[in-house]
Design an enzyme around this catalytic site. Structure first.
Site, PDB file in Angstrom:
ATOM      1  N   CYS A 108      53.229  -4.900  60.968  1.00 32.46           N
ATOM      2  CA  CYS A 108      52.085  -5.516  61.630  1.00 32.46           C
ATOM      3  C   CYS A 108      51.983  -5.068  63.083  1.00 32.46           C
ATOM      4  O   CYS A 108      50.900  -5.034  63.639  1.00 32.46           O
ATOM      5  CB  CYS A 108      52.211  -7.031  61.541  1.00 32.46           C
ATOM      6  SG  CYS A 108      53.816  -7.643  62.035  1.00 32.46           S
ATOM      7  N   GLU A 140      51.527 -15.472  60.490  1.00 37.59           N
ATOM      8  CA  GLU A 140      51.813 -14.213  61.203  1.00 37.59           C
ATOM      9  C   GLU A 140      51.082 -13.138  60.419  1.00 37.59           C
ATOM     10  O   GLU A 140      51.485 -12.791  59.312  1.00 37.59           O
ATOM     11  CB  GLU A 140      53.337 -14.005  61.253  1.00 37.59           C
ATOM     12  CG  GLU A 140      53.769 -13.129  62.398  1.00 37.59           C
ATOM     13  CD  GLU A 140      53.685 -11.665  62.064  1.00 37.59           C
ATOM     14  OE1 GLU A 140      52.655 -11.051  62.415  1.00 37.59           O
ATOM     15  OE2 GLU A 140      54.631 -11.135  61.470  1.00 37.59           O
ATOM     16  N   THR A 172      45.565 -10.724  56.987  1.00 41.11           N
ATOM     17  CA  THR A 172      44.694 -11.690  57.666  1.00 41.11           C
ATOM     18  C   THR A 172      43.771 -12.411  56.695  1.00 41.11           C
ATOM     19  O   THR A 172      43.564 -13.633  56.814  1.00 41.11           O
ATOM     20  CB  THR A 172      43.898 -10.982  58.780  1.00 41.11           C
ATOM     21  OG1 THR A 172      44.828 -10.643  59.813  1.00 41.11           O
ATOM     22  CG2 THR A 172      42.808 -11.861  59.363  1.00 41.11           C
ATOM     23  N   GLU A 173      43.209 -11.698  55.727  1.00 42.76           N
ATOM     24  CA  GLU A 173      42.270 -12.368  54.816  1.00 42.76           C
ATOM     25  C   GLU A 173      42.969 -13.462  54.020  1.00 42.76           C
ATOM     26  O   GLU A 173      42.453 -14.549  53.823  1.00 42.76           O
ATOM     27  CB  GLU A 173      41.594 -11.342  53.890  1.00 42.76           C
ATOM     28  CG  GLU A 173      40.533 -10.529  54.613  1.00 42.76           C
ATOM     29  CD  GLU A 173      39.676 -11.383  55.584  1.00 42.76           C
ATOM     30  OE1 GLU A 173      39.178 -12.449  55.182  1.00 42.76           O
ATOM     31  OE2 GLU A 173      39.547 -11.002  56.765  1.00 42.76           O
ATOM     32  N   LYS A 199      59.435 -17.987  49.173  1.00 42.64           N
ATOM     33  CA  LYS A 199      58.767 -17.221  48.122  1.00 42.64           C
ATOM     34  C   LYS A 199      58.621 -15.772  48.561  1.00 42.64           C
ATOM     35  O   LYS A 199      57.810 -15.428  49.395  1.00 42.64           O
ATOM     36  CB  LYS A 199      57.380 -17.786  47.799  1.00 42.64           C
ATOM     37  CG  LYS A 199      56.973 -17.340  46.423  1.00 42.64           C
ATOM     38  CD  LYS A 199      55.548 -16.939  46.178  1.00 42.64           C
ATOM     39  CE  LYS A 199      54.876 -15.735  46.618  1.00 42.64           C
ATOM     40  NZ  LYS A 199      55.270 -14.462  46.050  1.00 42.64           N
ATOM     41  N   GLU A 249      43.382  -2.675  59.689  1.00 45.06           N
ATOM     42  CA  GLU A 249      44.818  -2.400  59.577  1.00 45.06           C
ATOM     43  C   GLU A 249      45.041  -1.483  58.361  1.00 45.06           C
ATOM     44  O   GLU A 249      44.770  -1.871  57.228  1.00 45.06           O
ATOM     45  CB  GLU A 249      45.584  -3.711  59.387  1.00 45.06           C
ATOM     46  CG  GLU A 249      47.086  -3.495  59.363  1.00 45.06           C
ATOM     47  CD  GLU A 249      47.859  -4.815  59.319  1.00 45.06           C
ATOM     48  OE1 GLU A 249      47.551  -5.665  58.466  1.00 45.06           O
ATOM     49  OE2 GLU A 249      48.774  -4.975  60.154  1.00 45.06           O
TER      50      GLU A 249
HETATM   51  O1  TXE Z   1      50.313  -9.076  51.369  1.00 49.15           O
HETATM   52  P1  TXE Z   1      49.697 -10.378  51.044  1.00 49.15           P
HETATM   53  P2  TXE Z   1      50.011  -7.773  50.728  1.00 49.15           P
HETATM   54  C1  TXE Z   1      48.653  -6.682  55.629  1.00 49.15           C
HETATM   55  C2  TXE Z   1      48.610  -5.213  55.362  1.00 49.15           C
HETATM   56  C3  TXE Z   1      48.542  -5.135  53.879  1.00 49.15           C
HETATM   57  C4  TXE Z   1      47.685  -6.334  53.561  1.00 49.15           C
HETATM   58  C5  TXE Z   1      47.937  -6.906  52.191  1.00 49.15           C
HETATM   59  O2  TXE Z   1      47.462  -4.647  55.949  1.00 49.15           O
HETATM   60  O3  TXE Z   1      47.942  -3.960  53.424  1.00 49.15           O
HETATM   61  O4  TXE Z   1      48.073  -7.299  54.505  1.00 49.15           O
HETATM   62  O5  TXE Z   1      49.350  -6.993  51.951  1.00 49.15           O
HETATM   63  C6  TXE Z   1      51.708 -14.230  48.745  1.00 49.15           C
HETATM   64  N1  TXE Z   1      48.615 -18.261  48.002  1.00 49.15           N
HETATM   65  N2  TXE Z   1      49.999  -7.173  55.811  1.00 49.15           N
HETATM   66  O6  TXE Z   1      49.059  -7.727  49.606  1.00 49.15           O
HETATM   67  O7  TXE Z   1      48.745 -10.246  49.915  1.00 49.15           O
HETATM   68  C7  TXE Z   1      52.228 -12.973  48.139  1.00 49.15           C
HETATM   69  O8  TXE Z   1      52.752 -13.241  46.853  1.00 49.15           O
HETATM   70  C8  TXE Z   1      49.853 -18.204  48.525  1.00 49.15           C
HETATM   71  C9  TXE Z   1      50.348  -7.612  57.129  1.00 49.15           C
HETATM   72  O9  TXE Z   1      51.351  -7.478  50.346  1.00 49.15           O
HETATM   73  O10 TXE Z   1      49.274 -10.780  52.392  1.00 49.15           O
HETATM   74  C10 TXE Z   1      53.264 -12.564  49.162  1.00 49.15           C
HETATM   75  O11 TXE Z   1      54.451 -13.318  48.974  1.00 49.15           O
HETATM   76  N3  TXE Z   1      50.549 -17.075  48.642  1.00 49.15           N
HETATM   77  C11 TXE Z   1      51.693  -8.132  57.224  1.00 49.15           C
HETATM   78  C12 TXE Z   1      52.618 -12.944  50.488  1.00 49.15           C
HETATM   79  O12 TXE Z   1      51.627 -13.917  50.135  1.00 49.15           O
HETATM   80  C13 TXE Z   1      49.978 -15.927  48.245  1.00 49.15           C
HETATM   81  C14 TXE Z   1      52.662  -8.033  56.183  1.00 49.15           C
HETATM   82  C15 TXE Z   1      51.963 -11.782  51.243  1.00 49.15           C
HETATM   83  O13 TXE Z   1      50.951 -11.248  50.456  1.00 49.15           O
HETATM   84  C16 TXE Z   1      48.672 -15.922  47.695  1.00 49.15           C
HETATM   85  C17 TXE Z   1      52.152  -7.605  54.909  1.00 49.15           C
HETATM   86  C18 TXE Z   1      47.990 -17.153  47.585  1.00 49.15           C
HETATM   87  N4  TXE Z   1      46.740 -17.242  47.085  1.00 49.15           N
HETATM   88  C19 TXE Z   1      50.867  -7.200  54.774  1.00 49.15           C
HETATM   89  N5  TXE Z   1      48.349 -14.637  47.389  1.00 49.15           N
HETATM   90  C20 TXE Z   1      52.278  -8.584  58.489  1.00 49.15           C
HETATM   91  N6  TXE Z   1      51.672  -9.552  59.158  1.00 49.15           N
HETATM   92  O14 TXE Z   1      53.328  -8.126  58.849  1.00 49.15           O
HETATM   93  C21 TXE Z   1      49.407 -13.866  47.751  1.00 49.15           C
HETATM   94  N7  TXE Z   1      50.391 -14.641  48.256  1.00 49.15           N
END
Ligand code: TXE
Length: 487
Positions: free
Chosen positions: A289, A255, A235-236, A180, A388
């Site tokens: 990250c 991750e 992380t959240e 996904k 972050e």
């Molecule tokens: O990623 P999300 P976001 C950090 C970074 C960023 C913050 C939010 O600080 O600003 O996280 O990023 C899917 N159930 N990183 O909003 O929300 C979503 O559709 C299942 C760190 O882009 O973490 C997407 O495919 N899946 C980082 C994926 O989760 C769900 C990389 C990531 O979304 C969902 C990116 C749910 N309830 C952001 N809600 C790293 N570790 O490298 C969303 N998703």
């Protein structure tokens, strides 16, 4: 571009491209222009069910279920060749989709091919072991089965690399996958599915369903047909996904975020350290990250290093990610840009903004560009120091002793990566060993390669990607005990 019906993307399920059964779509915005370049199909619950069912059938009854590791190795090597051949076109799609400069998205696809080749090499080497027993005349051994159907949920910041770092070890282990992509950058993962198709994987082994996180993502995490969730993101959200997956006892790899410390000692090669500190944050416009976003510099060389970092940072070219000269592209979205600039604004009261901190205008006004930013003397209790930011923002403080540097570095909820710059052996090994992070680079930063285990301590996640351990995490053990008749 990827497989479309008009401007609308398709889903890849059971070895075929199809329309989503829902009419809902979401525009895909090119962050360099602010304009829509496609409409992402939003998969319905029925589409998700169909993808999971296809993955389960491929796992349990299809040709994939009968394939040896030797045969899987061959398919993975074919996949790697397809990725290499398509690197330029996948690179263009990823650049338009999420704004990473073209030289890096193309290189990232080639690196992805390297990862697939590396994991192809493990496919025919996954073995159990013979286990000693306390029972005379007995034989005990372990078998490693594929863990099953994997839901790979990936973010937007490195869609090619992160998709592959899940797909490659999962396929090597014999799993099947429902991928996904992020709704912010779904197009490059769909191009990966075209490579899967050309490589000749049996239907259902890899499926790609697009949609929103709370809809499609959440449906996969809760789905009874999914055995493991491998998630990369914030992380959240990782906390929520981990808890939800636990309800059905799914295996989980998370991750998550980071706030990595890059520590420069006075004896280091300061030019190399300043270059490393700049790259550590500016690569991918800081949307990574592992960004070394906290810069700790020993007090006697603090101002000198800040000056060098500012000079190098100022020399990096920010602009159209399609241009061959651009090294720093836009942020993913206007919402994210406002968040990044907001962090710097809040900290300006306590710290010293040496460089940047603002949205860029002029020719770049339509895109989501922020200038590379350096903030010195930051309050170490501030959000800018602790959270972050995920943008091209470095925050710096001085320190006096190695012990103080380690304490500052470890005073974080995260534990993903870190850097140490010194030529003193005791300091290098001592500090590297004391850091509570999954990766430490010494006199280097960002070195990533497929054989190195990668993952986080503390709130940076659970599990490892890279190396043998990554393949093993896509397996489940059975222990076999045989009581043999005496001969
Ligand atoms: O990623 P999300 P976001 C950090 C970074 C960023 C913050 C939010 O600080 O600003 O996280 O990023 C899917 N159930 N990183 O909003 O929300 C979503 O559709 C299942 C760190 O882009 O973490 C997407 O495919 N899946 C980082 C994926 O989760 C769900 C990389 C990531 O979304 C969902 C990116 C749910 N309830 C952001 N809600 C790293 N570790 O490298 C969303 N998703």
């Amino acid at each position: 571009m990827t497989r479309m019906s008009g401007s609308r993307t398709q889903l890849y399920i059971d070895g075929a491209w199809s329309e989503a059964t829902s009419d809902e779509t979401r525009p895909v915005i090119n962050p360099a222009t602010g304009k829509a370049i496609a409409d992402m199909a939003i998969a319905s619950t029925a589409d998700v069910d169909r993808a999971v069912a296809a993955a389960r059938a491929a796992l349990e009854t299809g040709p994939w279920s009968q394939m040896t590791g030797y045969a899987r190795r061959g398919l993975l090597l074919a996949f790697a060749r397809e990725l290499r051949d398509a690197a330029a076109s996948i690179g263009e799609t990823a650049t338009d989709d999420m704004g990473m400069p073209l030289m890096f998205t193309t290189a990232s696809t080639i690196v992805a091919a390297d990862y697939v080749e590396y994991f192809a090499g493990w496919a025919d080497k996954i073995a159990g072991e013979v286990v000693p027993t306390p029972v005379p005349g007995a034989l005990d051994y372990t078998i490693r089965h594929p863990v099953g159907v994997v839901a790979a949920i990936v973010p937007w910041n490195a869609p090619i690399y992160i998709s592959i770092s899940k797909l490659a070890p999962a396929l090597a282990a014999g799993c099947t996958v429902v991928l996904k992509p992020s709704e912010e950058a779904p197009l490059a993962p769909l191009k990966l599915a075209e490579c899967v198709e050309r490589a000749g994987f049996p239907p259902g082994v890899v499926n790609v369903v697009t949609g929103l996180g709370p809809g499609v993502g959440a449906a996969l995490v809760a789905h009874p047909g999914v055995d493991k969730v491998s998630f990369t993101g914030g992380t959240e959200l990782g906390r929520v996904i981990g808890a939800e997956a636990a309800r059905t006892f799914k295996r989980v790899a998370l991750e998550l975020g980071g706030k990595s410390a890059n520590i420069v000692f006075a004896d280091a090669d300061l030019d190399a350290a300043a270059m490393g500190a700049t790259m550590a944050v500016l690569m991918n416009t800081g949307q990574q990250c592992i960004a070394g976003s906290r810069l700790l510099v020993q007090r006697p060389v603090y101002e000198e290093v800040l000056g060098k970092v500012a000079a190098i940072t100022g020399g990096w070219s920010v602009g159209d990610p399609r241009a061959s000269t651009s090294q720093v592209g836009p942020l993913i979205s206007e919402r994210h840009l406002d968040r990044v600039v907001g962090y710097v604004g809040e900290a300006a009261a306590s710290g010293r903004v040496v460089l940047g901190g603002e949205r860029l205008g002029g020719d770049l006004a339509d895109g989501f560009y922020v200038g590379p930013t350096l903030v010195a003397d930051v309050d170490t209790t501030s959000a800018l120091w602790r959270e972050e930011v995920f943008g091209p923002v470095t925050v710096a403080v001085p320190f006096d002793t190695p012990a103080e540097a380690v304490a500052l570095a470890n005073d974080s909820d995260f534990g993903l990566a870190g850097g140490v710059w010194t030529h003193d052996l005791d300091t290098a090994h001592g500090v590297a060993g004391a850091m509570r992070t999954g990766t430490v680079w010494v006199n280097s930063y960002l070195a990533m390669f497929p054989s190195a285990p990668f993952g986080g301590h503390k709130e940076s996640g659970v599990g490892r990607e890279g190396g043998r351990v990554a393949v093993e995490e896509y397996t489940e053990l059975t222990n076999v005990f045989l009581q043999l008749r005496p001969v």
